[in-house]
Design a protein around this motif. Structure first.
Motif, PDB file in Angstrom:
ATOM      1  N   UNK A  47       0.822  -1.216   0.000  1.00 10.53           N
ATOM      2  CA  UNK A  47       0.000   0.000   0.000  1.00 10.53           C
ATOM      3  C   UNK A  47       0.853   1.262   0.000  1.00 10.53           C
ATOM      4  N   UNK A  48       2.085   1.164   0.509  1.00 11.24           N
ATOM      5  CA  UNK A  48       2.973   2.330   0.596  1.00 11.24           C
ATOM      6  C   UNK A  48       3.750   2.592  -0.689  1.00 11.24           C
ATOM      7  N   UNK A  49       3.664   1.671  -1.688  1.00  7.65           N
ATOM      8  CA  UNK A  49       4.395   1.896  -2.939  1.00  7.65           C
ATOM      9  C   UNK A  49       3.774   3.076  -3.687  1.00  7.65           C
ATOM     10  N   UNK A  50       4.612   3.863  -4.341  1.00  5.41           N
ATOM     11  CA  UNK A  50       4.144   5.055  -5.045  1.00  5.41           C
ATOM     12  C   UNK A  50       3.232   4.723  -6.225  1.00  5.41           C
ATOM     13  N   UNK A  51       3.358   3.519  -6.786  1.00  2.00           N
ATOM     14  CA  UNK A  51       2.534   3.140  -7.926  1.00  2.00           C
ATOM     15  C   UNK A  51       1.213   2.495  -7.529  1.00  2.00           C
ATOM     16  N   UNK A  52       0.926   2.428  -6.221  1.00  2.62           N
ATOM     17  CA  UNK A  52      -0.273   1.758  -5.712  1.00  2.62           C
ATOM     18  C   UNK A  52      -1.240   2.767  -5.102  1.00  2.62           C
ATOM     19  N   UNK A  53      -2.517   2.571  -5.377  1.00  2.98           N
ATOM     20  CA  UNK A  53      -3.571   3.343  -4.716  1.00  2.98           C
ATOM     21  C   UNK A  53      -3.866   2.661  -3.383  1.00  2.98           C
ATOM     22  N   UNK A  54      -3.487   3.258  -2.256  1.00  7.38           N
ATOM     23  CA  UNK A  54      -3.626   2.576  -0.967  1.00  7.38           C
ATOM     24  C   UNK A  54      -5.069   2.313  -0.553  1.00  7.38           C
ATOM     25  N   UNK A  55      -6.031   2.973  -1.198  1.00  7.99           N
ATOM     26  CA  UNK A  55      -7.441   2.747  -0.874  1.00  7.99           C
ATOM     27  C   UNK A  55      -8.039   1.613  -1.697  1.00  7.99           C
ATOM     28  N   UNK A  56      -7.240   1.061  -2.605  1.00  2.65           N
ATOM     29  CA  UNK A  56      -7.726  -0.038  -3.452  1.00  2.65           C
ATOM     30  C   UNK A  56      -6.741  -1.206  -3.421  1.00  2.65           C
ATOM     31  N   UNK A  57      -6.624  -1.815  -2.252  1.00  3.52           N
ATOM     32  CA  UNK A  57      -5.768  -2.993  -2.090  1.00  3.52           C
ATOM     33  C   UNK A  57      -6.645  -4.163  -1.639  1.00  3.52           C
ATOM     34  N   UNK A  58      -6.658  -5.221  -2.432  1.00  2.94           N
ATOM     35  CA  UNK A  58      -7.451  -6.416  -2.131  1.00  2.94           C
ATOM     36  C   UNK A  58      -6.558  -7.522  -1.603  1.00  2.94           C
ATOM     37  N   UNK A  59      -7.169  -8.505  -0.961  1.00  2.00           N
ATOM     38  CA  UNK A  59      -6.447  -9.704  -0.535  1.00  2.00           C
ATOM     39  C   UNK A  59      -7.102 -10.914  -1.172  1.00  2.00           C
ATOM     40  N   UNK A  60      -6.263 -11.849  -1.623  1.00  2.00           N
ATOM     41  CA  UNK A  60      -6.723 -13.094  -2.238  1.00  2.00           C
ATOM     42  C   UNK A  60      -6.063 -14.244  -1.493  1.00  2.00           C
ATOM     43  N   UNK A  61      -6.859 -15.197  -1.028  1.00  2.00           N
ATOM     44  CA  UNK A  61      -6.309 -16.334  -0.301  1.00  2.00           C
ATOM     45  C   UNK A  61      -6.840 -17.644  -0.826  1.00  2.00           C
ATOM     46  N   UNK A  62      -5.942 -18.597  -1.007  1.00  2.00           N
ATOM     47  CA  UNK A  62      -6.320 -19.927  -1.490  1.00  2.00           C
ATOM     48  C   UNK A  62      -6.179 -20.948  -0.376  1.00  2.00           C
ATOM     49  N   UNK A  63      -7.221 -21.742  -0.134  1.00  2.00           N
ATOM     50  CA  UNK A  63      -7.186 -22.849   0.807  1.00  2.00           C
ATOM     51  C   UNK A  63      -6.664 -22.373   2.172  1.00  2.00           C
ATOM     52  N   UNK A  64      -5.526 -22.876   2.643  1.00  2.00           N
ATOM     53  CA  UNK A  64      -4.987 -22.416   3.922  1.00  2.00           C
ATOM     54  C   UNK A  64      -4.881 -20.895   3.950  1.00  2.00           C
ATOM     55  N   UNK A  65      -4.480 -20.303   2.831  1.00  2.00           N
ATOM     56  CA  UNK A  65      -4.310 -18.854   2.753  1.00  2.00           C
ATOM     57  C   UNK A  65      -5.591 -18.068   2.866  1.00  2.00           C
ATOM     58  N   UNK A  66      -6.749 -18.719   2.686  1.00  2.00           N
ATOM     59  CA  UNK A  66      -8.005 -18.003   2.871  1.00  2.00           C
ATOM     60  C   UNK A  66      -8.163 -17.568   4.325  1.00  2.00           C
ATOM     61  N   UNK A  67      -7.651 -18.403   5.234  1.00  2.00           N
ATOM     62  CA  UNK A  67      -7.694 -18.048   6.651  1.00  2.00           C
ATOM     63  C   UNK A  67      -6.778 -16.888   6.982  1.00  2.00           C
ATOM     64  N   UNK A  68      -5.635 -16.820   6.293  1.00  2.00           N
ATOM     65  CA  UNK A  68      -4.718 -15.689   6.467  1.00  2.00           C
ATOM     66  C   UNK A  68      -5.348 -14.428   5.889  1.00  2.00           C
ATOM     67  N   UNK A  69      -5.924 -14.535   4.687  1.00  2.00           N
ATOM     68  CA  UNK A  69      -6.502 -13.377   4.009  1.00  2.00           C
ATOM     69  C   UNK A  69      -7.611 -12.739   4.837  1.00  2.00           C
ATOM     70  N   UNK A  70      -8.472 -13.549   5.423  1.00  2.00           N
ATOM     71  CA  UNK A  70      -9.578 -13.006   6.220  1.00  2.00           C
ATOM     72  C   UNK A  70      -9.057 -12.252   7.435  1.00  2.00           C
ATOM     73  N   UNK A  71      -8.076 -12.813   8.121  1.00  2.00           N
ATOM     74  CA  UNK A  71      -7.550 -12.125   9.311  1.00  2.00           C
ATOM     75  C   UNK A  71      -6.827 -10.836   8.937  1.00  2.00           C
ATOM     76  N   UNK A  72      -6.094 -10.846   7.823  1.00  2.00           N
ATOM     77  CA  UNK A  72      -5.431  -9.620   7.370  1.00  2.00           C
ATOM     78  C   UNK A  72      -6.474  -8.575   6.981  1.00  2.00           C
ATOM     79  N   UNK A  73      -7.546  -9.004   6.323  1.00  2.00           N
ATOM     80  CA  UNK A  73      -8.594  -8.075   5.898  1.00  2.00           C
ATOM     81  C   UNK A  73      -9.288  -7.410   7.080  1.00  2.00           C
ATOM     82  N   UNK A  74      -9.299  -8.070   8.226  1.00  2.11           N
ATOM     83  CA  UNK A  74      -9.886  -7.470   9.426  1.00  2.11           C
ATOM     84  C   UNK A  74      -8.949  -6.475  10.086  1.00  2.11           C
ATOM     85  N   UNK A  75      -7.646  -6.706   9.930  1.00  2.00           N
ATOM     86  CA  UNK A  75      -6.665  -5.844  10.574  1.00  2.00           C
ATOM     87  C   UNK A  75      -6.230  -4.694   9.681  1.00  2.00           C
ATOM     88  N   UNK A  76      -6.496  -4.777   8.397  1.00  2.00           N
ATOM     89  CA  UNK A  76      -6.105  -3.759   7.434  1.00  2.00           C
ATOM     90  C   UNK A  76      -7.302  -3.388   6.558  1.00  2.00           C
TER      91      UNK A  76
END
Length: 280
Positions: A139-168
């Motif tokens: 989100x801090x990169x100059x080429x990124x819009x910090x208000x438009x950052x999504x998370x994608x999680x597959x299988x085990x990573x879906x559990x990581x993605x959900x927790x990150x989405x709650x904290x960010x």
């Protein structure tokens, strides 16, 4: 009297076996939950639709995490995606397929601790903490819009993605073959073992689902013997802002992210969400 002794003997043997099985599950739970893959899936990962470069980032505790950053060729700022892989997944393939999966988006795909070239050992707490760090870094990169950052999680990573989405402030969420909790899956597999007393890495996604406010897209495999649909049903019923829940035809737990149908759907969902004005 002899029968009583036999019954007592069998009961004692069963107790020993039960204790032994419980101890074995407790001792091997890291291997049961995680299966670190070190070898790259793609030898020279490069996206046809992005400028691709390898990155090495340091976690909060100094552990080095390795992966790839993909930037669209056009001038930004761009919407962006942080990708979290599955239990046995090395993420170099994401760099190869990013042009199809995430067109016009910046993408960060970094291997978990102990996977690929990343250092350390995997653990739920570290994966979530590292995931938040990756979100912040992208989100801090100059080429990124910090208000438009999504998370994608597959299988085990879906559990990581959900927790990150709650904290960010995740703009959107994509969950591929998600589950209610690793604890629930373990209890299904080890019915005779009190896994709730020994399992450390529980990934209880269902506990956080109702708090998730970002539009969430769920993709299921048509045939899935790793995450049965009943476990995805439990999660979907609790999601705070479910956008769509779809089954990908002719897919299974292993091939689903590589299929054209999956990649087209994810690209369309994220493209449409990023084009909408943010309301919160």
């Amino acid at each position: 009297m002899n029968n009583s002794r036999k019954v007592a003997g069998f009961a004692g043997l069963a107790s020993v076996l039960w204790v032994g099985l419980t101890a074995a599950v407790a001792a091997s739970q890291r291997r049961l939950v995680f299966n670190p893959t070190i070898k790259r899936e793609v030898a020279s990962p490069r996206s046809s639709g992005h400028r691709t470069r390898p990155v090495v980032l340091r976690a909060v505790d100094g552990t080095k995490l390795s992966g790839w950053l993909m930037k669209p060729a056009m001038v930004g700022p761009h919407p962006a995606v942080v990708y979290f892989g599955g239990r046995s997944e090395e993420v170099s393939w994401v760099a190869r397929d990013a042009g199809k999966l995430f067109p016009g988006m910046s993408v960060l795909a970094v291997n978990y601790r102990g996977y690929g070239d990343s250092q350390g050992d995997p653990a739920e707490e570290c994966m979530v903490e590292d995931g938040c760090m990756l979100f912040d870094w992208l989100a801090a990169r100059s080429h990124v819009d910090p208000k438009r950052v999504a998370v994608v999680g597959r299988s085990l990573g879906s559990g990581v993605a959900v927790q990150v989405a709650l904290k960010r402030p995740a703009h959107s969420v994509v969950l591929i073959t998600p589950y209610d909790s690793i604890l629930a899956l373990a209890k299904r597999r080890f019915r005779a073992v009190p896994v709730e007393f020994v399992l450390r890495h529980r990934f209880e996604t269902i506990k956080y689902a109702s708090e998730l406010k970002a539009p969430t897209y769920v993709l299921r495999a048509a045939s899935d013997d790793v995450v049965p649909h009943s476990h995805t049903d439990q999660l979907v019923a609790k999601l705070g802002k479910l956008h769509l829940d779809e089954i990908i035809p002719d897919s299974d737990h292993l091939n689903i992210p590589y299929l054209e149908a999956t990649q087209d759907r994810i690209a369309r969902f994220l493209g449409a969400q990023f084009a909408l004005p943010r309301t919160n």
